[in-house]
Design a protein around this motif. Structure first.
Motif, mmCIF file in Angstrom:
data_model
loop_
_atom_site.group_PDB
_atom_site.id
_atom_site.type_symbol
_atom_site.label_atom_id
_atom_site.label_comp_id
_atom_site.label_asym_id
_atom_site.label_seq_id
_atom_site.Cartn_x
_atom_site.Cartn_y
_atom_site.Cartn_z
ATOM 1 N N THR A 22 0.826 -1.202 0.000
ATOM 2 C CA THR A 22 0.000 0.000 0.000
ATOM 3 C C THR A 22 0.860 1.252 0.000
ATOM 4 O OG1 THR A 22 -0.144 -0.236 2.412
ATOM 5 C CG2 THR A 22 -2.013 -1.020 1.136
ATOM 6 N N ASP A 23 0.275 2.348 -0.465
ATOM 7 C CA ASP A 23 0.932 3.651 -0.453
ATOM 8 C C ASP A 23 -0.003 4.677 0.181
ATOM 9 O OD1 ASP A 23 3.552 3.434 -1.689
ATOM 10 O OD2 ASP A 23 2.481 2.870 -3.513
ATOM 11 N N ILE A 24 0.594 5.813 0.579
ATOM 12 C CA ILE A 24 -0.178 6.914 1.141
ATOM 13 C C ILE A 24 -0.393 7.969 0.064
ATOM 14 C CG2 ILE A 24 -0.314 8.677 2.937
ATOM 15 C CD1 ILE A 24 -0.335 5.847 4.038
ATOM 16 N N TYR A 25 -1.639 8.287 -0.205
ATOM 17 C CA TYR A 25 -2.004 9.336 -1.149
ATOM 18 C C TYR A 25 -2.634 10.496 -0.382
ATOM 19 C CZ TYR A 25 -1.539 5.764 -4.799
ATOM 20 O OH TYR A 25 -1.064 4.782 -5.653
ATOM 21 N N VAL A 26 -2.252 11.713 -0.755
ATOM 22 C CA VAL A 26 -2.852 12.911 -0.174
ATOM 23 C C VAL A 26 -3.465 13.738 -1.291
ATOM 24 C CG1 VAL A 26 -2.417 15.056 1.094
ATOM 25 C CG2 VAL A 26 -1.270 12.948 1.789
ATOM 26 N N MET A 27 -4.626 14.299 -1.039
ATOM 27 C CA MET A 27 -5.318 15.103 -2.046
ATOM 28 C C MET A 27 -6.050 16.252 -1.375
ATOM 29 S SD MET A 27 -7.918 11.964 -2.703
ATOM 30 C CE MET A 27 -6.492 10.885 -2.457
#
Length: 281
Positions: A22-27
């Motif tokens: 998994t990865d961390i996405y910020v928006m």
């Protein structure tokens, strides 16, 4: 080198012999006349392995999360202004999970040692640490005031407990619960997932009286959620994002399939409500 698969077998959040990549996405999270919108997506971890459990720092200028480093999981802090990532913990005998801002400015995190010992620790930003709750095997937690946490405590059965970290006094207030625990914005109560019913439901609880109240049923197949400052609940199903507020039903507001995302789990909203972080495959 640590036996990472052995570590995984002890940890409550993972049932298989390998954690998801998994990865961390910020928006950006923006409000329009049509409702919530997400814009300017960015993968801030870009790291092979398990990067998960994001939590915004209290000033909203950084985010902490569990990051895979050399075959173990450490606490990482990402700074939005510089784009730099700082590794907070480099524990030789164990891995950290669920890093959470503490009311006193430190980070609380579950540490799972290679011996199987699993305890809640407090960390300073220079890596110093101490055990916060010495007698209970905690899987997940959330701060409800400066001295108390609500926790998913492992056992047979696992229980929902309110624990005073200063006195080590603990009260069992429920069982058969999910892993997503949160203080409700603007209230003294907290929320949790009750798995004793079908479908599972998100409930609020007054920590003083132990009285609970149903808020809404979860989305099918999901159990992770977060609150916005406007007292809305955000939840995901697959690669889609949904919002709920009191008096309404779940409403879809985003589909992230264009980012190559297939499954969203953990979610976190910044204190000002302007950014959303997710952990996703």
């Amino acid at each position: 080198m640590r036996n990472f698969l052995t570590i995984l077998s002890f940890f409550i959040g993972f049932c298989s012999l390998a954690q998801p990549d998994t990865d961390i996405y910020v928006m950006d999270l923006r409000r329009s006349t049509e409702g919530l919108l997400v814009e300017k997506h960015s993968n801030i971890s870009e790291n092979e392995g398990y990067d998960n459990q994001p939590s915004f720092w209290t000033d909203g200028e950084s985010i902490i999360y569990a990051r895979t480093v050399n075959g173990q999981t450490d606490i990482a802090r990402y700074y939005f202004d510089s784009g730099n990532t700082l590794i907070i913990s480099e524990t030789k005998q164990g891995s950290e999970y669920s890093p959470t801002p503490m009311p006193d400015g430190r980070i609380s995190s579950i540490r799972l040692d290679t011996s199987g010992l699993q305890l809640l620790y407090g960390y300073t930003f220079d890596g110093r640490n101490e055990v916060l709750v010495p007698d209970l095997k905690i899987g997940y937690h959330a701060w409800i005031n400066s001295n108390e946490i609500v926790a998913f405590v492992l056992g047979d059965p696992a229980t929902l407990q309110i624990i005073n970290v200063k006195t080590n006094e603990a009260r069992i207030v429920g069982s058969n619960i999910g892993r997503s625990l949160h203080k409700i914005p603007g209230a003294s109560s907290f929320s949790y997932v009750d798995k004793s019913t079908t479908p599972w439901t998100i409930k609020s609880m007054d920590p003083l009286t132990g009285e609970s109240q149903k808020l809404t049923a979860v989305l099918e197949g999901s159990e992770d959620y977060c609150w916005t400052p406007k007292e809305e609940i955000l939840m995901a199903s697959g690669n889609e994002l949904f919002v709920w507020k009191k008096g309404s039903e779940w409403e879809k507001f985003a589909n992230l399939s264009k980012l190559g995302i297939t499954s969203i789990t953990r979610l976190s909203v910044s204190p000002d409500g302007k950014k959303l972080a997710i952990a996703a495959e």
